[in-house]
Design an enzyme around this catalytic site. Structure first.
Site, PDB file in Angstrom:
ATOM      1  CE1 TYR A 198      -2.537  -3.325   1.704  1.00 54.53           C
ATOM      2  CE2 TYR A 198      -4.215  -1.752   1.089  1.00 54.53           C
ATOM      3  CZ  TYR A 198      -3.850  -3.026   1.420  1.00 54.53           C
ATOM      4  OH  TYR A 198      -4.797  -4.002   1.466  1.00 54.53           O
TER       5      TYR A 198
ATOM      6  CG  HIS B 237      -8.271   0.624  -3.204  1.00 52.38           C
ATOM      7  ND1 HIS B 237      -8.982  -0.354  -2.562  1.00 52.38           N
ATOM      8  CD2 HIS B 237      -9.147   1.566  -3.566  1.00 52.38           C
ATOM      9  CE1 HIS B 237     -10.249  -0.001  -2.555  1.00 52.38           C
ATOM     10  NE2 HIS B 237     -10.387   1.160  -3.148  1.00 52.38           N
TER      11      HIS B 237
ATOM     12  CE  LYS C  71      -4.645  -5.500  -4.840  1.00 58.90           C
ATOM     13  NZ  LYS C  71      -5.522  -4.347  -4.868  1.00 58.90           N
TER      14      LYS C  71
END
Lengths: 621, 302
Positions: free
Chosen positions: B234, B242, B273
């Site tokens: 993070y 997120h 991600k």
């Protein structure tokens, strides 16, 4: 085109009894059913159906049965399909169109080397030449991807704006609280996670550092910031250099995008990513270009803007060549342009957040066959001093192709070919994986695989050895075989599922070994994803410490790995099947020779375990 | 909470129970999160709702990597709870024992007082609401019949809060007895050694280098099992952001299976991600820094 004779034989037999199909054109589904009627490249000879109230049908059955018993017809085609073993690519190549269509239509074996699965590169080319738009599935996918890419950038932009807004607010709040803290020592301005009873000193330190960091390198809160962070110390040095350089230049030149060329712009779109230097060498060249020939490039760009069609693309390239930049540098020179665009849009974007709307405009204009100039003209009307060159857009237009400028030039030649009305020659061949080829050759006997040198058929026994050796990379040269070599594992599982009637295809794109289709990829999506796991259950494998260690290494899987696979498979709505292959103890070569391929294969066992994500609170029925 | 994280002083004890690194003190937990960017994972069930597992409470379990990092920074030390219990519990006599019992008692009182304060507050609010509603109803309808559902609604909070006897007197009486507090350790924290002897670092896998590297770059690193990776990275506190990366650590010369890259890249991109792989470059010439290099992978076709 395909092996039509057996198909029609079966069809005609089937068509005798039901009402003949009417003359109305067939639906797509009917066509597909007819095309893929044979589930395997074999012929079958069913007995005619018995019609109870028609005694003649009994005679017909008798006749067919007798004739088939006395003179049994071969279920193999007269001429088998041919493939060529290619040791370099570790696959079997099929080049004649009868074999290609046959193998694809009768059991969905193999894939086209330039297509996703069905070998339809040629028809795609034709369609493109005739400007039909989306005909092949690849075309559809490409368009869908472009649209998805656009929405993604749009979404990223919105998120980034929100985060920046938030950061600004927080910085504001921090400043306010700072001043109040300085004014009187009472801690009043707490924000964020800090609880009201936090000591003043702690919160002060935190805020200060965060604000400071924000000034220096923005803390990475979005894709943009993350990308713009320095990747190395080299980048850091570059950045500081650029800063000083930018300061030195007067306002007019600063607004000129060329001056930003050398700086490390964060790529905000596919264009910019394309344009990023691939190596330090290119980077330094970029710098050199900036110092000497920046102006040349600008003129080249202007020049190419005046041209107006696809052909100008090539011309402008040659122009640049003429501008004494040199051919080797050519690809790079073109690639620097989006780079400047990218950077200037970033500098603006940092201020008003419009960076991504530019990127969006790009993508939306790059639908296939969209004229490049129409994409660039509305952009030119903008206030910004950004130059758009059609060359660059050409690069993006083929954004799904290889990324580097060198490849882009290669693509150019393809496009040039395509522009000519001359007949395109087939550049695609058909590939069979080792398992597919061996199954077709050994189990079905429908494929004859030729040696690449002698062009003579390879026997199944030799093929077995060759494939086992080639399943390693680099291929093994010694003769002894391990019972757990990749080919054996894959083939055992492949054979298992093929024998059960599944259409088995590779599952690399979903990070699994095989995908199982019920009838075939044209009929439905794959239902199951197969992961092969070797299981060393034979007592031999636990007899020795070194063997135990070997087995441990082979069987080792982490929970993270499993979660990853499971999630990927669940996302695409398939069911994960873990297939355990019991590895027998190794045989020496003599024994293996004796029992033959059949004997070797018979020693393997396959167990299936179906995995499913099960959430107690969601799967309550 | 009367105590804040100020009362926490380094080095902090981390309890090692059955191979898990646990924290039992909420102040320590918040302190570590705020100061050292160490979040851990809540693993305790909530006493009032033990059957659910969505929201969890204390204790906090630390990854071995987190424990090791804290120990290496000398911000914490490991206390083997089992050994310590055996050693201390037999010799738990006299003043020590009295102190410990007294501390439990005072904790109990504190808890009782806090609980009563909240219930009193609740009651006050409910009474006030009730009074307002009643007066409004009277003004509106006068002697008209009450809507049955409305009446039920109005009464329920009141009934819930009202004890059998009149409120004020019970409060004052009940402070006599402390709440029973379940201690998290069989020793008082003051009895722990203030400056523990040098201990071996907690055992971690080779992925520790990547963990330490990411942590040193001011990332918050959380366990990544949920996303099929080693770490979830993070950019700031996980409550605010997120995660940006799904990180997997590899040995520098380890063979990376292609399938892992595909799976990780696919999954990472799907959940927005970047799939990050990294490892310690043992042959790197750079003397400074931790010699960890990281690469991120994005799946292009999705």
């Amino acid at each position: 085109m395909a092996d039509t004779t057996p198909v029609q034989a079966v069809q005609s037999e089937a068509a005798v009894t039901p009402a003949a199909p009417s003359s109305q054109p067939k639906t797509n589904r009917q066509n597909v059913n007819k095309l893929y009627a044979l589930p395997a490249p074999l012929r079958t000879f069913p007995l005619p159906t018995l019609v109870p109230h028609n005694p003649l049908s009994l005679f017909q059955i008798l006749y067919v049965w007798l004739s088939q018993t006395i003179n049994p017809p071969s279920s193999h085609f007269e001429t088998p399909y041919y493939g060529l073993w290619s040791p370099e690519t570790r696959s079997v190549h099929v080049t004649d169109s009868r074999s290609i269509r046959g193998l694809w239509e009768q059991g969905f074996y193999g894939k086209g080397s330039l297509s996703r699965s069905e070998p339809n590169w040629m028809s795609g080319q034709k369609a493109r030449r005739e400007n039909k738009g989306k005909v092949t599935s690849e075309e559809v996918t490409r368009q869908r991807r472009a649209a998805r890419q656009q929405t993604k950038w749009e979404r990223a932009r919105k998120e980034r704006e929100a985060i920046e807004q938030k950061l600004l607010e927080e910085a504001e709040a921090a400043r306010v609280s700072d001043t109040t803290n300085n004014g009187d020592s009472a801690s009043t301005g707490e924000e964020g996670l800090f609880e009201s009873d936090t000591s003043v000193t702690v919160s002060d330190v935190c805020e200060d550092s965060s604000v400071e960091k924000y000034m220096e390198w923005q803390s990475p809160v979005g894709p943009l910031e993350l990308l713009s962070l320095p990747n190395s110390t080299l980048d850091l040095a570059k950045a500081s250099l650029n800063l000083t350089r930018a300061v030195e230049q007067d306002v007019a030149t600063v607004s000129d995008p060329v001056s930003f060329m050398g700086s490390n712009a964060a790529p905000v779109g596919p264009l910019q990513i394309l344009a990023l230097p691939n190596s330090r060498l290119e980077r330094s060249f970029n710098e050199a270009l900036l110092s000497e020939g920046g102006n040349e490039i600008v003129t080249a760009t202007h020049h190419s803007l005046k041209e107006d069609s696809k052909d100008s693309f090539l011309k402008s390239r040659s122009n640049e060549n003429g501008a004494a930049i040199g051919h080797g540098l050519n690809g790079h020179a073109t690639a620097t342009k989006p780079y400047m665009n990218g950077h200037s849009s970033i500098t603006e974007g940092a201020i008003n957040g419009s960076a991504h709307s530019d990127g969006t405009a790009y993508t939306s204009n790059f639908l296939p066959n969209g004229s490049a100039i129409s994409a660039s003209t509305p952009m030119m009307k903008r206030r910004k001093s950004v130059r758009f060159s059609p060359t660059v857009e050409k690069n993006t237009f083929i954004q799904n192709e290889p990324l580097s400028p060198e490849h882009a030039s290669l693509i150019t030649t393809i496009i040039a070919d395509e522009a000519e009305p001359a007949k395109t020659e087939e550049q695609e061949h058909f590939q069979l994986t080792l398992e597919e080829a061996f199954f077709l050759a050994y189990s079905l006997g429908a494929l004859t695989i030729l040696d690449p040198v002698t062009k003579s058929p390879i026997s199944n026994k030799d093929l077995f050895k060759v494939f086992r050796r080639s399943s390693y990379f680099p291929p093994l040269t010694n003769a002894s075989f391990a019972p757990d070599d990749p080919f054996m594992l894959n083939y055992v599982v492949y054979h298992h599922f093929r024998s059960l009637g599944w259409v088995v295809r590779g599952g690399v794109k979903f990070a699994v070994d095989f995908m199982l289709y019920n009838r075939g990829p044209v009929f439905s999506h794959a239902e199951f994803a197969v992961v092969i796991l070797p299981s060393y259950s034979d007592p031999y494998w636990s007899s020795d410490v070194s063997l135990q260690n070997y087995v441990k290494g082979k069987e080792k899987r982490t929970w993270a790995w499993f979660h990853c696979i499971n999630r990927v498979i669940t996302q695409v709505r398939k069911t994960l099947v873990l297939v355990y292959v019991d590895i027998p103890s190794p045989l020496n070569d003599g024994d293996e020779e004796d029992i033959g391929v059949d004997g070797v294969l018979a020693r393997y066992k396959v167990r299936e375990v179906v995995m499913q994500r099960w959430l107690s609170n969601r799967q309550r029925d | 909470m009367a105590e804040s994280s100020d009362s926490v002083s380094e080095p902090l004890p981390i309890s090692l129970v059955a191979g898990r690194y646990l924290l039992f003190d909420i102040n320590v937990v918040t302190y570590l999160r705020r100061t050292h960017h160490i979040c851990g994972t809540l693993i305790g069930s909530i006493p009032q709702i033990p059957q659910q597992n969505v929201f969890l409470g204390l204790p906090v379990e630390l990854m071995p990597e987190e424990a090791r990092l804290l120990v290496e920074k000398e911000a914490a030390y490991i206390v083997d709870d089992f050994a310590w219990h055996k050693e201390r519990f037999n010799t738990f006599k006299g003043a020590d024992r009295a102190d410990y019992l007294e501390s439990l008692r005072s904790e109990g009182f504190k808890a009782r007082r806090a609980a009563e304060a909240t219930s009193q507050n609740k009651k006050k609010n409910a009474l006030a609401k009730q009074a307002v509603r009643k007066s409004r109803e009277e003004a509106l309808e006068g002697a008209a019949m009450k809507d049955p559902t409305d009446g039920g609604e109005a009464e329920s909070p009141f009934d819930y809060d009202r004890p059998d006897s009149p409120a004020p007197s019970t409060v004052s009486i009940s402070t006599n007895k402390p709440y029973a507090v379940t201690p998290t350790a069989t020793y008082s924290t003051s009895s722990l050694p203030a400056n523990p002897a040098q201990q071996p670092n907690p055992d971690t896998t080779s992925s520790y280098h990547l963990f330490a590297h990411l942590h040193s770059k001011d990332y918050f690193v959380m366990p990544g099992l949920r996303f099929g990776c080693d770490y979830n990275v993070y950019p700031g506190d996980p409550l605010r952001f997120h995660s940006h990366f799904a990180a997997v650590s590899y040995e520098w010369d380890e063979e990376i299976p292609m399938m892992d890259l595909i799976g990780g890249g696919r999954l990472g991109t799907r959940v927005k991600k970047a799939f990050l792989i990294g490892g310690k470059d043992l042959e790197s010439k750079a003397q400074d820094g931790d010699r960890v290099r990281t690469f991120s992978i994005e799946w292009g076709g999705m």
